[in-house]
Design a protein around this motif. Structure first.
Motif, PDB file in Angstrom:
ATOM      1  N   ARG A 124      47.811  27.301  29.378  1.00 34.97           N
ATOM      2  CA  ARG A 124      49.246  27.120  29.259  1.00 34.97           C
ATOM      3  C   ARG A 124      49.914  28.232  30.040  1.00 34.97           C
ATOM      4  NH1 ARG A 124      51.500  25.945  23.435  1.00 34.97           N
ATOM      5  NH2 ARG A 124      53.225  25.028  24.545  1.00 34.97           N
ATOM      6  N   GLN A 125      51.214  28.423  29.802  1.00 37.11           N
ATOM      7  CA  GLN A 125      51.946  29.417  30.560  1.00 37.11           C
ATOM      8  C   GLN A 125      51.342  30.811  30.404  1.00 37.11           C
ATOM      9  OE1 GLN A 125      54.969  28.550  32.451  1.00 37.11           O
ATOM     10  NE2 GLN A 125      54.053  30.344  33.346  1.00 37.11           N
ATOM     11  N   THR A 126      50.799  31.104  29.214  1.00 38.81           N
ATOM     12  CA  THR A 126      50.274  32.444  28.955  1.00 38.81           C
ATOM     13  C   THR A 126      48.927  32.689  29.628  1.00 38.81           C
ATOM     14  OG1 THR A 126      49.251  31.639  26.923  1.00 38.81           O
ATOM     15  CG2 THR A 126      51.440  32.611  26.743  1.00 38.81           C
ATOM     16  N   ASN A 127      48.328  31.669  30.218  1.00 40.41           N
ATOM     17  CA  ASN A 127      47.002  31.826  30.786  1.00 40.41           C
ATOM     18  C   ASN A 127      46.964  31.476  32.265  1.00 40.41           C
ATOM     19  OD1 ASN A 127      45.704  32.706  28.453  1.00 40.41           O
ATOM     20  ND2 ASN A 127      45.448  30.639  27.698  1.00 40.41           N
ATOM     21  N   HIS A 128      47.956  31.934  33.013  1.00 41.99           N
ATOM     22  CA  HIS A 128      47.923  31.783  34.453  1.00 41.99           C
ATOM     23  C   HIS A 128      47.146  32.958  35.034  1.00 41.99           C
ATOM     24  CE1 HIS A 128      51.598  28.902  34.910  1.00 41.99           C
ATOM     25  NE2 HIS A 128      50.609  28.391  34.228  1.00 41.99           N
ATOM     26  N   TYR A 129      46.164  32.643  35.878  1.00 39.08           N
ATOM     27  CA  TYR A 129      45.231  33.666  36.323  1.00 39.08           C
ATOM     28  C   TYR A 129      45.337  33.981  37.811  1.00 39.08           C
ATOM     29  CZ  TYR A 129      42.903  33.413  31.813  1.00 39.08           C
ATOM     30  OH  TYR A 129      42.619  33.484  30.477  1.00 39.08           O
ATOM     31  N   GLU A 130      46.499  33.673  38.438  1.00 42.71           N
ATOM     32  CA  GLU A 130      46.627  33.944  39.860  1.00 42.71           C
ATOM     33  C   GLU A 130      46.452  35.430  40.169  1.00 42.71           C
ATOM     34  OE1 GLU A 130      48.503  31.874  38.250  1.00 42.71           O
ATOM     35  OE2 GLU A 130      48.195  29.961  39.285  1.00 42.71           O
ATOM     36  N   LYS A 131      47.083  36.283  39.376  1.00 43.25           N
ATOM     37  CA  LYS A 131      46.981  37.721  39.633  1.00 43.25           C
ATOM     38  C   LYS A 131      45.547  38.208  39.449  1.00 43.25           C
ATOM     39  CE  LYS A 131      48.159  42.224  37.721  1.00 43.25           C
ATOM     40  NZ  LYS A 131      48.773  42.956  36.595  1.00 43.25           N
ATOM     41  N   GLU A 132      44.927  37.855  38.313  1.00 44.42           N
ATOM     42  CA  GLU A 132      43.589  38.355  38.005  1.00 44.42           C
ATOM     43  C   GLU A 132      42.548  37.874  39.029  1.00 44.42           C
ATOM     44  OE1 GLU A 132      45.652  37.011  35.940  1.00 44.42           O
ATOM     45  OE2 GLU A 132      45.916  38.327  34.200  1.00 44.42           O
ATOM     46  N   THR A 133      42.644  36.601  39.407  1.00 48.64           N
ATOM     47  CA  THR A 133      41.656  36.068  40.349  1.00 48.64           C
ATOM     48  C   THR A 133      41.860  36.656  41.743  1.00 48.64           C
ATOM     49  OG1 THR A 133      43.070  34.115  40.706  1.00 48.64           O
ATOM     50  CG2 THR A 133      41.297  33.912  39.097  1.00 48.64           C
ATOM     51  N   PHE A 134      43.125  36.871  42.139  1.00 50.08           N
ATOM     52  CA  PHE A 134      43.392  37.457  43.455  1.00 50.08           C
ATOM     53  C   PHE A 134      42.889  38.898  43.523  1.00 50.08           C
ATOM     54  CE2 PHE A 134      46.386  39.614  46.454  1.00 50.08           C
ATOM     55  CZ  PHE A 134      45.942  38.989  47.608  1.00 50.08           C
ATOM     56  N   GLU A 135      43.115  39.656  42.469  1.00 48.43           N
ATOM     57  CA  GLU A 135      42.624  41.040  42.433  1.00 48.43           C
ATOM     58  C   GLU A 135      41.098  41.064  42.494  1.00 48.43           C
ATOM     59  OE1 GLU A 135      44.375  43.729  42.516  1.00 48.43           O
ATOM     60  OE2 GLU A 135      46.408  43.177  41.920  1.00 48.43           O
ATOM     61  N   ALA A 136      40.455  40.139  41.772  1.00 45.37           N
ATOM     62  CA  ALA A 136      38.986  40.074  41.812  1.00 45.37           C
ATOM     63  C   ALA A 136      38.494  39.693  43.198  1.00 45.37           C
ATOM     64  CB  ALA A 136      38.487  39.063  40.774  1.00 45.37           C
ATOM     65  N   LEU A 137      39.218  38.790  43.857  1.00 48.58           N
ATOM     66  CA  LEU A 137      38.838  38.363  45.208  1.00 48.58           C
ATOM     67  C   LEU A 137      38.959  39.514  46.193  1.00 48.58           C
ATOM     68  CD1 LEU A 137      38.053  35.941  47.028  1.00 48.58           C
ATOM     69  CD2 LEU A 137      40.496  35.563  47.395  1.00 48.58           C
ATOM     70  N   LEU A 138      40.014  40.309  46.076  1.00 48.60           N
ATOM     71  CA  LEU A 138      40.182  41.463  46.962  1.00 48.60           C
ATOM     72  C   LEU A 138      39.009  42.434  46.824  1.00 48.60           C
ATOM     73  CD1 LEU A 138      43.974  42.325  46.510  1.00 48.60           C
ATOM     74  CD2 LEU A 138      42.911  41.152  48.445  1.00 48.60           C
ATOM     75  N   ILE A 140      35.759  41.855  45.659  1.00 50.49           N
ATOM     76  CA  ILE A 140      34.423  41.413  46.069  1.00 50.49           C
ATOM     77  C   ILE A 140      34.320  41.161  47.570  1.00 50.49           C
ATOM     78  CG2 ILE A 140      33.909  40.423  43.802  1.00 50.49           C
ATOM     79  CD1 ILE A 140      34.364  37.666  44.974  1.00 50.49           C
ATOM     80  N   THR A 141      35.444  40.861  48.243  1.00 46.86           N
ATOM     81  CA  THR A 141      35.397  40.587  49.680  1.00 46.86           C
ATOM     82  C   THR A 141      35.651  41.831  50.522  1.00 46.86           C
ATOM     83  OG1 THR A 141      37.745  40.001  49.679  1.00 46.86           O
ATOM     84  CG2 THR A 141      36.148  38.205  49.380  1.00 46.86           C
ATOM     85  N   GLY A 142      36.158  42.898  49.908  1.00 48.78           N
ATOM     86  CA  GLY A 142      36.501  44.087  50.671  1.00 48.78           C
ATOM     87  C   GLY A 142      37.846  43.996  51.362  1.00 48.78           C
ATOM     88  N   LEU A 143      38.659  43.011  50.961  1.00 53.74           N
ATOM     89  CA  LEU A 143      39.967  42.826  51.588  1.00 53.74           C
ATOM     90  C   LEU A 143      41.008  43.839  51.101  1.00 53.74           C
ATOM     91  CD1 LEU A 143      40.333  38.940  51.618  1.00 53.74           C
ATOM     92  CD2 LEU A 143      40.454  40.439  53.611  1.00 53.74           C
ATOM     93  N   ARG A 144      40.729  44.497  50.000  1.00 58.30           N
ATOM     94  CA  ARG A 144      41.731  45.402  49.436  1.00 58.30           C
ATOM     95  C   ARG A 144      42.144  46.483  50.439  1.00 58.30           C
ATOM     96  NH1 ARG A 144      43.698  46.035  44.548  1.00 58.30           N
ATOM     97  NH2 ARG A 144      42.117  44.719  43.582  1.00 58.30           N
ATOM     98  N   GLY A 145      41.211  46.963  51.234  1.00 57.39           N
ATOM     99  CA  GLY A 145      41.553  47.984  52.211  1.00 57.39           C
ATOM    100  C   GLY A 145      42.025  47.432  53.544  1.00 57.39           C
ATOM    101  N   MET A 146      41.986  46.106  53.699  1.00 52.41           N
ATOM    102  CA  MET A 146      42.337  45.495  54.985  1.00 52.41           C
ATOM    103  C   MET A 146      43.628  44.696  54.939  1.00 52.41           C
ATOM    104  SD  MET A 146      38.559  44.270  56.253  1.00 52.41           S
ATOM    105  CE  MET A 146      39.121  44.087  57.947  1.00 52.41           C
ATOM    106  N   CYS A 265      34.469  34.573  53.596  1.00 55.11           N
ATOM    107  CA  CYS A 265      35.755  34.417  52.901  1.00 55.11           C
ATOM    108  C   CYS A 265      36.777  35.419  53.459  1.00 55.11           C
ATOM    109  CB  CYS A 265      35.559  34.636  51.405  1.00 55.11           C
ATOM    110  SG  CYS A 265      37.057  34.367  50.438  1.00 55.11           S
ATOM    111  N   LYS A 266      36.358  36.651  53.660  1.00 55.63           N
ATOM    112  CA  LYS A 266      37.254  37.674  54.213  1.00 55.63           C
ATOM    113  C   LYS A 266      37.738  37.264  55.600  1.00 55.63           C
ATOM    114  CE  LYS A 266      35.406  41.596  55.528  1.00 55.63           C
ATOM    115  NZ  LYS A 266      34.833  42.968  55.498  1.00 55.63           N
ATOM    116  N   LYS A 267      36.847  36.800  56.428  1.00 54.22           N
ATOM    117  CA  LYS A 267      37.208  36.382  57.778  1.00 54.22           C
ATOM    118  C   LYS A 267      38.170  35.199  57.753  1.00 54.22           C
ATOM    119  CE  LYS A 267      35.168  34.513  62.031  1.00 54.22           C
ATOM    120  NZ  LYS A 267      33.922  34.015  62.677  1.00 54.22           N
TER     121      LYS A 267
END
Length: 450
Positions: A124-138, A140-146, A265-267
């Motif tokens: 529901r509205q309280t369980n939107h995971y866009e932020k959490e999944t995006f942070e996790a993606l950054l 594991i892919t090494g995109l956080r520094g790029m 994924c990063k590329k």
């Protein structure tokens, strides 16, 4: 997160039956027979439609349509036609004599299946995971520094503005994030269609993240990156959870199960952000040309947000909240200190025909995480609803109190008040920097006065 058991096929069928029945109008009392012109007229009249009284004319009109009678329309006295008989009988379209109360009840019944299913799955509205999944993606892919990224306002046609080192200075590409958890078989549901990509998400990068939760930790399992409507493999993006099953998303799917896939994924994301149009961060977040198809409320909110962003003191920076649809809309930062701000556009309360009104109001709704809100910054717009006239600043704890929970917040500047125990002062728009200074100084009690 603990999820309720998934519904069985029998439970879902029963639920659909009840929803369909709730939407169907009351039929005239008669034995069930083949539909005739007489019975069809009787039904339409009982539903509140004013039909053309000429039966010959009606018969010719029905024959001209060349369909089964239940799929046909009838002529009205003004020369227009009714909705199709079956559309009303089955509850797709409401009858002409439907009361506002019945219309609301029908709307709620029509949403019952989706709501019940979302609740059953623990979503529901309280369980939107866009932020959490995006942070996790950054991570594991090494995109956080790029990638340089900034969260966009709630209601914008994108969640985050992205910038890579290969882009021109000061430019960003808008990105819409989608997240869907792993189910037992079946498909991911990312709630994005090809039509969406051709309209409100046009010029946006779509990053759809499939994930699962293990011991409250987000595990990214699959990623899909789309930069153009032609990338959409069908009408909607609903890839299979089990990639071994054939589907149309094979060319988009990146299985996040190894270092090589992380690099791919990063590329793909770095290439994708170069393909979409680039804008200044200000335009990406607030421009109504970049953010199309916004609701009327969001359009007025963006006018206030852009004014605030441009009028802040030089010592203060502003970032949009990463948690969407929560109480805090943006954060103000100064000297290592941050304030959570809820921006509200004041509406006239009980406006009369002569232009007078009994005061101002704004909605508070459910206000999740309202404890993070330090101040409510009220924006007053002029009569055209296009220019900022002024502001009021009220402590968040005063607005989001137990007494006001879920209610409209009302006040009157002349002292007639309801919902607050004091007069709220309105300040001119040019006084915003001074208001911000006072917010950080924590002065003014329940509200800021100059």
């Amino acid at each position: 997160m603990t999820k309720a058991p998934r519904k069985t096929a029998e439970q879902l069928r029963e639920q659909r039956r009840l929803c369909r029945k709730a939407n169907q109008p009351v039929m005239p009392a008669q034995k069930r027979t083949l539909l005739t012109l007489v019975s069809m007229k009787t039904a339409y009249v009982s539903w509140g439609f004013k039909l053309d009284p000429d039966d010959n004319k009606q018969q010719k009109f029905i024959l001209k349509q060349g369909k089964a009678m239940s799929e046909c329309k009838m002529l009205l006295v003004d020369g227009t036609a009714t909705p199709r008989y079956n559309d009303i009988k089955q509850g797709t379209i409401k009858p002409a004599n439907t009361s506002p109360e019945d219309a609301q009840a029908r709307k709620e019944a029509g949403n019952a299946k989706r709501s019940a299913t979302m609740i059953a799955r623990g979503l529901r509205q309280t369980n939107h995971y866009e932020k959490e999944t995006f942070e996790a993606l950054l991570d594991i892919t090494g995109l956080r520094g790029m990638l340089d990224y900034h969260w966009m306002p709630d209601g914008a046609n994108g969640d985050v503005a992205l910038k890579s080192k290969d882009m021109a200075a000061g430019t960003y590409g808008a990105c819409e994030l989608k997240a869907s958890d792993t189910t037992d078989g079946g498909r991911f549901s990312f709630n994005v269609s090809k039509t969406d990509m051709e309209t409100k998400y046009k010029g946006k990068l779509i990053i759809a993240i499939g994930f699962k939760q293990v011991n409250d930790k987000i595990i990214v399992t699959q990623v899909f990156v789309l930069s153009d409507p032609q990338d959409m493999p069908g009408k909607t993006l609903t890839p299979r959870v089990n990639p071994k099953g054939e589907d149309a998303c094979a060319h988009l799917r990146i299985r996040m199960d190894g270092i090589q896939q992380y690099k791919l994924c990063k590329k793909t994301i770095l290439e994708g952000v170069l393909k979409v149009p680039h804008h200044s961060l200000d335009n990406a977040c607030f421009s109504l040309e970049v953010n199309r198809n916004l609701s009327r409320n969001h359009k007025t909110e963006f006018i206030g947000l852009q004014f605030i962003h441009n009028a802040l003191p030089a010592t203060t920076t502003m970032t949009m909240a990463s948690d969407k649809n929560k109480t805090v809309d943006f954060l103000l930062h100064r000297s290592g200190e941050s304030l959570g701000i809820s921006a509200k556009t004041a509406s006239l309360h009980h406006k009369k025909a002569d232009g007078s009104h009994s005061g101002f109001c704004f909605g508070t709704s459910a206000a999740p995480d309202h404890h993070k809100c330090d101040w409510v910054l009220v924006v007053y717009l002029d009569k055209s609803r296009k220019i900022v006239e002024g502001f009021s600043a009220i402590r968040g704890s005063t607005v989001y109190s137990e007494a006001n929970k879920g209610k409209a917040f009302l006040w009157h500047r002349s002292g007639q008040r309801r919902g607050v125990s004091y007069k709220i002062e309105k300040h001119q728009a040019y006084a915003l920097p001074q208001l911000v200074d006072l917010m950080f100084e924590q002065r003014g009690g329940e509200q800021i006065t100059l």
